[in-house]
Design a protein around this motif. Structure first.
Motif, short mmCIF file in Angstrom:
data_model
loop_
_atom_site.label_atom_id
_atom_site.label_comp_id
_atom_site.label_asym_id
_atom_site.label_seq_id
_atom_site.Cartn_x
_atom_site.Cartn_y
_atom_site.Cartn_z
N LEU A 9 0.69 -1.14 0.02
CA LEU A 9 0.23 0.02 0.00
C LEU A 9 0.96 1.19 -0.16
O LEU A 9 0.22 2.46 -0.41
CB LEU A 9 -0.94 0.07 1.21
N GLY A 12 -7.52 -0.28 0.02
CA GLY A 12 -7.40 -1.80 0.25
C GLY A 12 -8.29 -2.62 -0.38
O GLY A 12 -8.24 -3.63 -0.96
N ARG A 13 -9.74 -2.26 -0.19
CA ARG A 13 -10.67 -2.92 -1.10
C ARG A 13 -10.73 -2.90 -2.45
O ARG A 13 -10.86 -3.91 -3.11
CB ARG A 13 -12.18 -2.48 -0.40
N ILE A 64 -7.44 4.11 3.82
CA ILE A 64 -6.75 2.91 3.76
C ILE A 64 -7.70 1.63 3.41
O ILE A 64 -7.53 0.73 2.42
CB ILE A 64 -5.99 2.49 5.01
N GLY A 65 -8.94 1.71 3.93
CA GLY A 65 -9.95 0.63 3.81
C GLY A 65 -10.64 0.95 2.29
O GLY A 65 -10.46 -0.47 1.71
N GLY A 85 -6.86 -7.44 -7.70
CA GLY A 85 -6.09 -8.43 -7.64
C GLY A 85 -4.54 -7.72 -7.85
O GLY A 85 -4.43 -6.66 -8.51
N ILE A 86 -3.55 -8.72 -8.00
CA ILE A 86 -2.26 -8.16 -8.28
C ILE A 86 -1.68 -9.18 -9.09
O ILE A 86 -0.61 -9.39 -9.33
CB ILE A 86 -1.31 -8.22 -6.85
N THR A 123 -7.93 -2.58 -4.07
CA THR A 123 -6.72 -3.35 -4.36
C THR A 123 -7.01 -4.64 -4.31
O THR A 123 -6.68 -5.68 -5.14
CB THR A 123 -5.80 -3.11 -3.33
N VAL A 124 -7.79 -5.22 -3.51
CA VAL A 124 -8.18 -6.78 -3.14
C VAL A 124 -8.94 -7.06 -4.39
O VAL A 124 -8.89 -8.13 -5.05
CB VAL A 124 -8.83 -6.97 -1.88
N LEU A 125 -9.92 -6.21 -4.84
CA LEU A 125 -10.90 -6.55 -6.05
C LEU A 125 -10.10 -6.50 -7.14
O LEU A 125 -10.42 -7.55 -8.16
CB LEU A 125 -11.89 -5.71 -5.91
#
Lengths: 177, 411
Positions: free
Chosen positions: B28, B402-403, B398-399, B409-410, B405-407
């Protein structure tokens, strides 16, 4: 160590001998002797070999093991009246994996392996019953050990949640307000 | 402590409470891309000068990256990097569909002619035009830059890419700029001051305000607060601070500055103080709207204001923040307090992309809604989790990042 008369009246309370007929008990007593120890006395010593089956008649014994790391003695278990010990060496002679010492003054019944073989050779039912009853306890311990091994194995192989999925649940559950 | 250390510290303070792993913090906080470029120019006197320009693209999980261009001699990569990350959290707190970026040139624009500044701006665009764009990274004005620089920027960018008014925001109204963009940061501070005071049960008329800085942010903020009936008792700029316990006539101050090349120098009817003294005045609301790092562990114990709104970026050092928080002071953090600018930049970009002019009243109305929503979320989070407004704002920023980023994907 002293030998005394057999306390027959108490034998029915001993699980190992619970299904013995009077005749069978008599046969077993003929090869057994009672032995007394003072508190703290060693009944059998770790790493030494002896081939007796012991049954506690009075008092309490401790199973003690010396720790490899610290050298301190650790009490693994206590053996209460009517319980037994020494059965592994009795059926399969090998150095004792732990010591047994008297926690209190104790009176023990000692069954000698050589004498027991004479009962077996004489096809005495007492010998088979004793073997059968002892094996029951051993089987129970083996089952518990197997279960524990399986638990340890599955704990060792269980994957922790991935860092990504931990983060996902933090973001979507704990911190999504 | 430098600005970039403070930014990382505030991020980590929130990440600690969120129990984020070191690896996720790295993901992050490490910028997506950092660019440093050489800008050689022939100055008016025939000398060859070489400047260094930067663009840090911090995060694009939530959308194209967005952040100002700063022309200041103290600009360096560390500072730009920290400011870029602040933009990531800021756009997330007010929930506009952008990531974060920041750029700048290490230069003192006051020491250069308009011709030189135009050349330098155009050369900078030459160096970075293929890394930015309306769907990628959209610069905006910051310290040392304004609508004129954005107009040069747009003109130079369009030489490469054709008509692209949305490649930069903060443009002049005459050149695809949005009405209400110039006032946006200051007005936003005012809107948030009003919200915060009503939440704290204070009436504007009973709220004495000391406002440090009378530039783009400070002047529009002062005008808004005066109109909302706040009692502004002190103003300041580079020339010093001007104090009147009964309240300053803000429109007179604005007129004075307009006829005095923007300076309050010589503003009469007030007691003259230093900028440091202004910070320690006995007021209900203190608004630092100038430089970063003005409230430190050294002067924090003497600061009397129970409420501070960070109109400037990073005016409070983390040490001072902790001291003031322990004392019960309420601090509205920069990543929310000055988010009005980037919010109206988003409106300008949206208007450019839909080829439709919203007009001033719609811009103001939508600004009010975006900041109010952002404020309410931060306020609720702060109460729910029993943390400062700053930590609450970071939780929300950050939330959201972060969400996304999660959705996304990397992989």
């Amino acid at each position: 160590m002293t030998s005394t008369a057999l306390p027959r009246e108490r034998l029915s309370q001993i699980p190992l001998l619970a299904n013995f007929t009077a005749r069978e008990a008599e046969d077993l007593f003929s090869i057994a002797e009672t032995v007394q120890f003072q508190p703290g006395a060693t009944v059998l010593a770790e790493d030494e070999e002896s081939c007796n089956l012991w049954i506690v008649l009075e008092g309490t014994c401790e199973i003690v093991k010396q720790s490899d790391q610290t050298g301190h003695k650790v009490v693994l278990a206590e053996v209460q009246p009517h319980q037994h010990f020494g059965e592994m060496s009795f059926f399969h002679p090998a150095p004792h994996s732990a010591s047994v010492r008297a926690k209190t003054a104790v009176k023990l019944l000692r069954i000698d392996r050589e004498a027991y073989h004479r009962l077996v050779d004489g096809q005495c039912p007492a010998a088979y019953k004793l073997a059968f009853n002892t094996i029951g306890g051993l089987a129970e311990r083996l089952r518990r050990a197997s279960d524990r091994l399986a638990d340890l194995d599955s704990a060792a192989n269980a994957k922790p949640p991935s860092e990504w999925s931990t983060f996902r649940s933090k973001m979507f559950d704990a911190w999504n307000l | 402590m430098k600005a970039h250390e403070a930014a990382q510290l505030y991020f980590n303070r929130a990440a600690d409470l969120m129990d984020l792993s070191d690896n996720m913090r790295r993901l992050l906080s490490i910028p997506k891309r950092e660019v440093q470029v050489q800008i050689p120019v022939e100055l008016d006197n025939g000398e060859i000068a070489t400047f260094v320009g930067y663009r840090v693209q911090h995060d694009d999980a939530r959308g194209p990256m967005k952040g100002g261009l700063r022309y200041h001699p103290a600009v360096d990569l560390d500072e730009i990097r920290a400011l870029a990350s602040l933009m990531t959290w800021k756009t997330a707190v007010v929930n506009i569909p952008y990531g974060g970026a920041k750029g700048g040139i290490a230069i003192d624009p006051r020491k250069h002619s308009v011709r030189e500044m135009e050349l330098i701006t155009r050369k900078f665009v030459d160096q970075i035009h293929d890394l930015i764009g309306p769907d990628t990274d959209i610069p905006a004005p910051d310290m040392g830059t304004g609508a004129q620089e954005m107009a040069w920027f747009l003109n130079q960018y369009e030489k490469y890419h054709g008509y692209s008014p949305a490649c930069v925001t903060g443009k002049p109204v005459e050149l695809h700029g949005a009405e209400g963009r110039e006032e946006a940061t200051g007005r936003g501070v005012g809107i948030l001051a009003f919200k915060l005071m009503s939440r704290l049960g204070r009436k504007p008329a009973n709220t004495r305000v000391a406002l440090q800085g009378f530039g783009n942010v400070g002047s529009y903020c002062a005008a808004f607060l005066a109109e909302a009936d706040f009692k502004i008792v002190a103003l300041s700029d580079l020339s010093g601070a001007y104090f009147r316990p009964d309240g300053i006539d803000v429109s007179a101050a604005l007129r004075h500055a307009r006829h005095n090349r923007g300076s309050l120098e010589g503003f009469s009817g007030t007691e003259k103080l230093t900028n440091a003294e202004l910070l320690e005045l006995d007021v209900e609301l203190l608004i630092p709207a100038a430089l970063g790092g003005v409230i430190t562990a050294e002067n924090a114990p003497r600061i009397k204001a129970p409420i501070i709104i960070e109109a400037a970026n990073a005016p409070t050092t983390p040490d001072a923040d902790a001291l003031l928080h322990d004392r019960g002071a309420v601090i509205l953090p920069d990543i929310l307090a000055n988010a009005g600018g980037v919010t109206v930049s988003y409106f300008e970009w949206a208007q450019n992309r839909q080829h439709y002019n919203w007009g001033l009243s719609r811009v103001r109305q939508e600004l009010d809604k975006a900041l109010s929503d952002g404020f309410e979320r931060v306020w609720d989070m702060s109460n729910q989790r029993k943390v400062s407004l700053r930590t609450a704002a970071y939780f929300i920023g950050i939330g959201r990042v972060g969400r996304a980023t999660v959705l996304g994907g990397i992989r």
